[in-house]
Structure formats: C-alpha cells, structure tokens
Design a protein around this motif. Structure first.
Motif, PDB file in Angstrom:
ATOM      1  N   THR A 197      -3.243  -1.930  -9.333  1.00  0.00           N
ATOM      2  CA  THR A 197      -2.397  -0.937  -9.173  1.00  0.00           C
ATOM      3  C   THR A 197      -3.267   0.351  -8.406  1.00  0.00           C
ATOM      4  N   LEU A 198      -2.866   0.552  -7.296  1.00  0.00           N
ATOM      5  CA  LEU A 198      -3.446   1.744  -6.560  1.00  0.00           C
ATOM      6  C   LEU A 198      -2.260   2.839  -6.300  1.00  0.00           C
ATOM      7  N   LEU A 199      -2.703   3.971  -6.601  1.00  0.00           N
ATOM      8  CA  LEU A 199      -1.717   5.143  -6.406  1.00  0.00           C
ATOM      9  C   LEU A 199      -0.255   4.697  -6.734  1.00  0.00           C
ATOM     10  N   GLY A 200      -0.295   3.952  -8.034  1.00  0.00           N
ATOM     11  CA  GLY A 200       1.061   3.788  -8.530  1.00  0.00           C
ATOM     12  C   GLY A 200       1.685   2.769  -7.932  1.00  0.00           C
ATOM     13  N   ARG A 201       1.114   1.704  -7.168  1.00  0.00           N
ATOM     14  CA  ARG A 201       1.705   0.769  -6.498  1.00  0.00           C
ATOM     15  C   ARG A 201       1.068  -0.659  -6.674  1.00  0.00           C
ATOM     16  N   THR A 202       1.504  -1.821  -7.114  1.00  0.00           N
ATOM     17  CA  THR A 202       0.690  -3.023  -7.158  1.00  0.00           C
ATOM     18  C   THR A 202       0.529  -3.629  -5.789  1.00  0.00           C
ATOM     19  N   ILE A 203      -0.819  -3.812  -5.087  1.00  0.00           N
ATOM     20  CA  ILE A 203      -1.040  -4.495  -3.992  1.00  0.00           C
ATOM     21  C   ILE A 203      -1.077  -5.716  -4.061  1.00  0.00           C
ATOM     22  N   ALA A 204      -0.755  -6.547  -2.818  1.00  0.00           N
ATOM     23  CA  ALA A 204      -0.961  -7.916  -2.972  1.00  0.00           C
ATOM     24  C   ALA A 204      -2.005  -8.149  -1.843  1.00  0.00           C
ATOM     25  N   GLY A 245       5.631   6.252  13.930  1.00  0.00           N
ATOM     26  CA  GLY A 245       4.105   6.112  13.488  1.00  0.00           C
ATOM     27  C   GLY A 245       3.747   6.083  11.946  1.00  0.00           C
ATOM     28  N   ALA A 246       4.746   6.162  11.165  1.00  0.00           N
ATOM     29  CA  ALA A 246       4.447   6.394   9.746  1.00  0.00           C
ATOM     30  C   ALA A 246       3.867   4.962   9.152  1.00  0.00           C
ATOM     31  N   SER A 247       2.927   4.828   8.195  1.00  0.00           N
ATOM     32  CA  SER A 247       2.411   3.353   7.767  1.00  0.00           C
ATOM     33  C   SER A 247       3.811   2.784   7.028  1.00  0.00           C
ATOM     34  N   ARG A 248       3.704   1.496   7.204  1.00  0.00           N
ATOM     35  CA  ARG A 248       4.791   0.909   6.411  1.00  0.00           C
ATOM     36  C   ARG A 248       4.120  -0.085   5.301  1.00  0.00           C
ATOM     37  N   GLY A 249       2.772   0.352   5.119  1.00  0.00           N
ATOM     38  CA  GLY A 249       2.437  -0.064   3.685  1.00  0.00           C
ATOM     39  C   GLY A 249       1.696  -1.373   3.891  1.00  0.00           C
ATOM     40  N   THR A 250       1.498  -2.052   4.883  1.00  0.00           N
ATOM     41  CA  THR A 250       0.735  -3.061   5.415  1.00  0.00           C
ATOM     42  C   THR A 250      -0.305  -3.259   6.039  1.00  0.00           C
ATOM     43  N   CYS A 251      -1.657  -3.830   5.937  1.00  0.00           N
ATOM     44  CA  CYS A 251      -2.762  -3.741   6.749  1.00  0.00           C
ATOM     45  C   CYS A 251      -3.317  -4.923   6.737  1.00  0.00           C
ATOM     46  N   LEU A 252      -3.733  -5.220   7.997  1.00  0.00           N
ATOM     47  CA  LEU A 252      -4.563  -6.468   8.535  1.00  0.00           C
ATOM     48  C   LEU A 252      -6.058  -6.097   8.660  1.00  0.00           C
ATOM     49  N   MET A 253      -6.928  -6.960   8.161  1.00  0.00           N
ATOM     50  CA  MET A 253      -8.201  -6.633   8.485  1.00  0.00           C
ATOM     51  C   MET A 253      -9.134  -7.877   8.304  1.00  0.00           C
ATOM     52  N   LEU A 276       0.693  -1.293   0.017  1.00  0.00           N
ATOM     53  CA  LEU A 276      -0.007  -0.255   0.003  1.00  0.00           C
ATOM     54  C   LEU A 276       0.846   1.244   0.024  1.00  0.00           C
ATOM     55  N   SER A 277       0.334   2.150  -0.556  1.00  0.00           N
ATOM     56  CA  SER A 277       1.116   3.561  -0.655  1.00  0.00           C
ATOM     57  C   SER A 277       1.142   4.073   0.925  1.00  0.00           C
ATOM     58  N   PHE A 278       2.247   4.665   1.280  1.00  0.00           N
ATOM     59  CA  PHE A 278       2.412   5.052   2.811  1.00  0.00           C
ATOM     60  C   PHE A 278       1.106   6.176   3.047  1.00  0.00           C
ATOM     61  N   SER A 279       0.937   6.625   2.035  1.00  0.00           N
ATOM     62  CA  SER A 279       0.045   7.998   2.334  1.00  0.00           C
ATOM     63  C   SER A 279      -1.535   7.669   2.560  1.00  0.00           C
ATOM     64  N   LEU A 280      -1.957   6.338   2.442  1.00  0.00           N
ATOM     65  CA  LEU A 280      -3.137   6.000   2.489  1.00  0.00           C
ATOM     66  C   LEU A 280      -3.521   5.864   4.117  1.00  0.00           C
TER      67      LEU A 280
END
Length: 120
Positions: free
Chosen positions: A100-107, A73-81, A42-46
């Motif tokens: 592709t989300l905000l220029g990044r391919t997410i897994a 406290g900055a995002s590391r681009g990973t989210c659990l849900m 994930l983009s760190f800005s999300l």
C-alpha cells in the motif's frame, strides 16, 4: 497479460510451499532476461522522481515512462520502467507488489515489451 498482485502473491506462496527456491523453477524464469516492469495503481500525485526513489532501492533504473493522459498530461497511475540488471526487476516485483502506497495497493509485474518510442 499482466498478472494481478494477488495472483503473483499466490504463485509465490505456492513456490514457498513446494520449496522452490531455484529461480529456474519460478514463474520469474520466463522473464529472466527482461529488465522491464509495469507498475499499476500508483497515486496520481506521484512524480517520476518519487517513483524512482522507491524503486531504485532494488537496482539502477535505466528507463522510465509514467503514463500520462494525452490531453491533460496528468498521471494515469501506471509506470513502465527498465532496470540495468533483470534480477533487479525480480527483486522489485517480489518486494513491492501488493504494498500500500499513499493509500493505494500497487501491482508490480514483469513487462515483456518496451514502451513505444515517441516520434520526434
């Protein structure tokens, strides 16, 4: 170990080629009762709200943890849900993995454990 986006897409292609439409024959079957997913890249800005807006189109999210750097406290681009219904996890994986989300391919993949409870 989580599968990479391209590996999951290849499994899906194989299932389609073999005419496997039954969930019980799919790789998803191993996680049929698990509502947890992990999203990487994930983009760190999300924000959590941004991520929820994208993923809630597949079901009600009951828990979410955006992994953050302990010091900054900055995002590391990973989210659990976790979804209310485990079938929503399958829909999210099938529809969002590899986009592709905000220029990044997410897994997006199944996650078979809950994040650690934070001590209070």
């Amino acid at each position: 170990m989580a599968l990479r986006a391209k590996e999951i897409q290849r499994f899906q292609e194989i299932e389609l080629e073999r005419g496997i439409f039954d969930t019980y024959q799919s790789f998803h079957n191993d996680f049929r009762d698990c509502p947890w997913i992990i999203v990487r890249g994930l983009s760190f800005s999300l924000s959590e709200g941004d991520i929820a807006t994208i993923f809630e189109q597949y079901g009600t999210i009951v828990s979410m943890e955006l992994v953050r750097d302990e010091k900054t406290g900055a995002s590391r681009g990973t989210c659990l849900m976790a979804y209310e219904d485990p079938r929503s996890a399958v829909l999210a994986i099938d529809n969002l993995n590899g986009i592709t989300l905000l220029g990044r391919t997410i897994a997006v993949d199944h996650q078979d454990f809950k994040p650690h409870e934070k001590s209070k």
